[in-house]
Design a protein around this motif. Structure first.
Motif, PDB file in Angstrom:
ATOM      1  N   TYR A  84     -10.023   3.094   5.497  1.00 61.15           N
ATOM      2  CA  TYR A  84     -10.279   4.401   4.535  1.00 61.15           C
ATOM      3  C   TYR A  84     -10.627   5.622   5.868  1.00 61.15           C
ATOM      4  O   TYR A  84     -10.797   5.329   6.690  1.00 61.15           O
ATOM      5  N   LEU A  85      -9.539   6.057   4.950  1.00 62.71           N
ATOM      6  CA  LEU A  85      -9.585   7.682   5.408  1.00 62.71           C
ATOM      7  C   LEU A  85      -9.944   8.646   4.341  1.00 62.71           C
ATOM      8  O   LEU A  85      -9.383   9.064   2.656  1.00 62.71           O
ATOM      9  N   ALA A  86     -10.549   9.731   4.772  1.00 65.11           N
ATOM     10  CA  ALA A  86     -11.040  11.198   3.427  1.00 65.11           C
ATOM     11  C   ALA A  86      -9.856  11.603   2.021  1.00 65.11           C
ATOM     12  O   ALA A  86     -10.017  12.023   1.488  1.00 65.11           O
ATOM     13  N   MET A  87      -8.334  11.309   2.958  1.00 65.26           N
ATOM     14  CA  MET A  87      -7.502  11.579   1.917  1.00 65.26           C
ATOM     15  C   MET A  87      -6.236  10.307   2.125  1.00 65.26           C
ATOM     16  O   MET A  87      -5.806  10.681   0.876  1.00 65.26           O
ATOM     17  N   GLY A  88      -7.302   9.205   1.797  1.00 64.04           N
ATOM     18  CA  GLY A  88      -6.258   7.882   1.212  1.00 64.04           C
ATOM     19  C   GLY A  88      -6.701   6.588   2.574  1.00 64.04           C
ATOM     20  O   GLY A  88      -7.228   6.722   3.521  1.00 64.04           O
ATOM     21  N   LEU A 175       5.036  -4.506 -11.470  1.00 66.15           N
ATOM     22  CA  LEU A 175       5.859  -3.514 -10.584  1.00 66.15           C
ATOM     23  C   LEU A 175       7.211  -4.209 -10.808  1.00 66.15           C
ATOM     24  O   LEU A 175       7.662  -5.210 -10.241  1.00 66.15           O
ATOM     25  N   PRO A 176       7.873  -3.476 -10.045  1.00 68.49           N
ATOM     26  CA  PRO A 176       9.443  -3.511 -10.218  1.00 68.49           C
ATOM     27  C   PRO A 176       9.805  -3.496  -9.128  1.00 68.49           C
ATOM     28  O   PRO A 176       9.309  -3.529  -7.672  1.00 68.49           O
ATOM     29  N   HIS A 177      11.577  -4.562  -8.961  1.00 67.21           N
ATOM     30  CA  HIS A 177      10.792  -4.846  -7.537  1.00 67.21           C
ATOM     31  C   HIS A 177      12.103  -3.949  -6.907  1.00 67.21           C
ATOM     32  O   HIS A 177      12.885  -3.351  -7.180  1.00 67.21           O
ATOM     33  N   THR A 178      11.720  -4.129  -5.036  1.00 71.91           N
ATOM     34  CA  THR A 178      12.268  -2.982  -4.533  1.00 71.91           C
ATOM     35  C   THR A 178      13.733  -2.839  -4.889  1.00 71.91           C
ATOM     36  O   THR A 178      14.026  -1.448  -4.357  1.00 71.91           O
ATOM     37  N   ASP A 179      14.151  -3.683  -4.752  1.00 67.26           N
ATOM     38  CA  ASP A 179      15.546  -3.735  -4.817  1.00 67.26           C
ATOM     39  C   ASP A 179      16.372  -3.718  -6.284  1.00 67.26           C
ATOM     40  O   ASP A 179      18.054  -4.238  -5.758  1.00 67.26           O
ATOM     41  N   LYS A 180      15.393  -4.095  -7.392  1.00 68.04           N
ATOM     42  CA  LYS A 180      16.066  -4.324  -8.523  1.00 68.04           C
ATOM     43  C   LYS A 180      17.013  -5.308  -8.689  1.00 68.04           C
ATOM     44  O   LYS A 180      18.420  -5.410  -9.826  1.00 68.04           O
ATOM     45  N   ALA A 181      16.469  -6.729  -7.998  1.00 70.81           N
ATOM     46  CA  ALA A 181      17.662  -8.178  -8.001  1.00 70.81           C
ATOM     47  C   ALA A 181      16.663  -8.504  -8.594  1.00 70.81           C
ATOM     48  O   ALA A 181      17.418  -9.902  -9.517  1.00 70.81           O
ATOM     49  N   GLN A 182      15.580  -8.882  -8.893  1.00 72.09           N
ATOM     50  CA  GLN A 182      14.466  -9.587  -9.655  1.00 72.09           C
ATOM     51  C   GLN A 182      13.728  -8.441 -10.381  1.00 72.09           C
ATOM     52  O   GLN A 182      14.014  -7.516 -10.663  1.00 72.09           O
ATOM     53  N   PRO A 183      13.657  -9.379 -12.253  1.00 69.77           N
ATOM     54  CA  PRO A 183      12.697  -8.781 -12.882  1.00 69.77           C
ATOM     55  C   PRO A 183      11.610  -8.305 -11.997  1.00 69.77           C
ATOM     56  O   PRO A 183      11.334  -8.904 -11.119  1.00 69.77           O
ATOM     57  N   PRO A 184      10.564  -7.739 -12.497  1.00 71.24           N
ATOM     58  CA  PRO A 184       9.809  -7.550 -12.546  1.00 71.24           C
ATOM     59  C   PRO A 184       8.784  -8.023 -12.930  1.00 71.24           C
ATOM     60  O   PRO A 184       8.656  -9.259 -13.706  1.00 71.24           O
ATOM     61  N   ILE A 185       7.150  -8.029 -12.212  1.00 74.48           N
ATOM     62  CA  ILE A 185       6.200  -8.754 -12.251  1.00 74.48           C
ATOM     63  C   ILE A 185       5.114  -8.242 -12.599  1.00 74.48           C
ATOM     64  O   ILE A 185       4.648  -7.438 -12.380  1.00 74.48           O
ATOM     65  N   MET A 186       4.412  -8.942 -13.249  1.00 74.62           N
ATOM     66  CA  MET A 186       2.764  -8.258 -13.844  1.00 74.62           C
ATOM     67  C   MET A 186       1.975  -9.223 -13.049  1.00 74.62           C
ATOM     68  O   MET A 186       1.683  -9.868 -12.843  1.00 74.62           O
ATOM     69  N   LEU A 187       0.889  -8.225 -12.593  1.00 76.06           N
ATOM     70  CA  LEU A 187      -0.372  -8.291 -11.689  1.00 76.06           C
ATOM     71  C   LEU A 187      -1.191  -8.225 -12.825  1.00 76.06           C
ATOM     72  O   LEU A 187      -1.945  -7.691 -13.200  1.00 76.06           O
ATOM     73  N   THR A 188      -2.330  -9.442 -12.885  1.00 80.78           N
ATOM     74  CA  THR A 188      -3.307  -9.710 -13.249  1.00 80.78           C
ATOM     75  C   THR A 188      -4.858 -10.314 -12.632  1.00 80.78           C
ATOM     76  O   THR A 188      -4.434 -10.926 -11.705  1.00 80.78           O
ATOM     77  N   ASN A 189      -6.050 -10.048 -13.707  1.00 80.92           N
ATOM     78  CA  ASN A 189      -7.004 -10.716 -12.932  1.00 80.92           C
ATOM     79  C   ASN A 189      -7.482 -10.308 -11.325  1.00 80.92           C
ATOM     80  O   ASN A 189      -7.909 -10.711 -10.623  1.00 80.92           O
ATOM     81  N   GLY A 190      -6.974  -8.807 -10.724  1.00 81.81           N
ATOM     82  CA  GLY A 190      -7.208  -8.655  -9.618  1.00 81.81           C
ATOM     83  C   GLY A 190      -8.687  -8.235  -9.527  1.00 81.81           C
ATOM     84  O   GLY A 190      -8.974  -7.660  -9.764  1.00 81.81           O
ATOM     85  N   ARG A 191      -8.943  -8.421  -7.830  1.00 78.84           N
ATOM     86  CA  ARG A 191     -10.524  -8.330  -7.837  1.00 78.84           C
ATOM     87  C   ARG A 191      -9.963  -8.030  -6.097  1.00 78.84           C
ATOM     88  O   ARG A 191      -9.664  -8.719  -5.459  1.00 78.84           O
ATOM     89  N   ILE A 192     -11.019  -6.665  -5.869  1.00 78.90           N
ATOM     90  CA  ILE A 192     -10.767  -6.479  -4.205  1.00 78.90           C
ATOM     91  C   ILE A 192     -12.235  -6.406  -3.500  1.00 78.90           C
ATOM     92  O   ILE A 192     -13.025  -5.624  -4.121  1.00 78.90           O
ATOM     93  N   ARG A 193     -12.234  -6.931  -2.982  1.00 80.49           N
ATOM     94  CA  ARG A 193     -13.737  -6.958  -1.560  1.00 80.49           C
ATOM     95  C   ARG A 193     -13.578  -6.511  -0.027  1.00 80.49           C
ATOM     96  O   ARG A 193     -13.072  -7.606   0.166  1.00 80.49           O
ATOM     97  N   VAL A 194     -13.603  -5.645   0.405  1.00 85.35           N
ATOM     98  CA  VAL A 194     -13.360  -5.471   1.490  1.00 85.35           C
ATOM     99  C   VAL A 194     -13.907  -4.470   2.287  1.00 85.35           C
ATOM    100  O   VAL A 194     -14.562  -3.591   2.220  1.00 85.35           O
ATOM    101  N   ARG A 195     -14.204  -4.388   3.136  1.00 84.22           N
ATOM    102  CA  ARG A 195     -15.490  -4.131   4.213  1.00 84.22           C
ATOM    103  C   ARG A 195     -14.331  -3.495   5.387  1.00 84.22           C
ATOM    104  O   ARG A 195     -13.896  -3.909   6.311  1.00 84.22           O
ATOM    105  N   PHE A 196     -14.316  -2.058   5.376  1.00 87.88           N
ATOM    106  CA  PHE A 196     -13.646  -1.375   5.853  1.00 87.88           C
ATOM    107  C   PHE A 196     -14.457  -1.100   7.631  1.00 87.88           C
ATOM    108  O   PHE A 196     -15.238  -1.024   7.550  1.00 87.88           O
ATOM    109  N   ARG A 197     -13.090  -0.970   8.696  1.00 87.16           N
ATOM    110  CA  ARG A 197     -13.525  -1.020   9.879  1.00 87.16           C
ATOM    111  C   ARG A 197     -14.152  -0.182  10.670  1.00 87.16           C
ATOM    112  O   ARG A 197     -13.682   0.860   9.583  1.00 87.16           O
TER     113      ARG A 197
END
Length: 197
Positions: A84-88, A175-197
């Motif tokens: 975690y940083l104040a600017m990002g 999300l598009p493939h970074t090399d444009k060599a594969q079809p895009p993917i779809m991220l769903t049902n995402g959950r994040i729980r993290v404690r920053f040090r």
């Protein structure tokens, strides 16, 4: 306990620069080529922001999500890449310390500690000022074959408390493939729980 903000460091400056690069696109939804190009820039910005000295320390938490309907849960969060940083801020999660697979979240030009919750990011009115125009959320996924997808998306931050615990969700992030060599993917049902040090 108030979460202590880190001072400006190399990762902070990289996030700041990345936010300027990614945020200049405005609120207009990109076309197919523009989306792939933006994905490339988000991925490069993420890598630059996270290029710190390696460490064996980890942050607490886990990230769960689905890629085209296939569920993943990653609970190895390298502390030198999850901060975690104040600017990002950034979260990197893997299934294990030596895994190629990884999930990446980059929060650019947004101070999580200054939000009112729940917060839907980036703000819909971000184009109204230079400061808010730089706000962006970047996602990335690398599979076991070391293929990468990356691009912008939306994040719902449920909370970020004084102990540095972030709870957030996301869905329907294409999300598009970074090399444009594969079809895009779809991220769903995402959950994040993290404690920053």
């Amino acid at each position: 306990m108030k979460m202590r903000r880190r001072t400006a460091t190399a990762p902070l400056m990289a996030l700041f620069i990345a936010a300027g690069i990614v945020g200049c696109g405005g609120d207009t939804p990109p076309g197919e080529d523009a989306g792939a190009e933006l994905g490339d820039r988000v991925d490069a910005a993420t890598e630059a922001a996270l290029s710190t000295s390696p460490s064996n320390e980890t942050a607490e938490g886990e990230v769960s999500f689905e890629v085209d309907g296939v569920p993943y849960t990653f609970d190895h969060l390298p502390a030198d890449e999850t901060h975690y940083l104040a600017m990002g801020s950034a979260v990197v999660a893997k299934p294990g310390p030596d895994a190629v697979e990884q999930f990446r979240l980059t929060v650019m030009a947004i101070d999580l500690a200054d939000l009112e919750f729940p917060a839907d990011l980036p703000p819909s009115d971000r184009g109204e000022s230079i400061r808010t125009a730089m706000m962006a959320i970047g996602f990335g996924f690398t599979n076991a074959q070391d293929e990468e997808w990356a691009g912008p998306g939306r994040l719902l931050v449920e909370s970020f408390d004084g102990d540095g615990v972030l709870v957030a969700t996301f869905s329907d992030v294409e999300l598009p493939h970074t090399d444009k060599a594969q079809p895009p993917i779809m991220l769903t049902n995402g959950r994040i729980r993290v404690r920053f040090r």
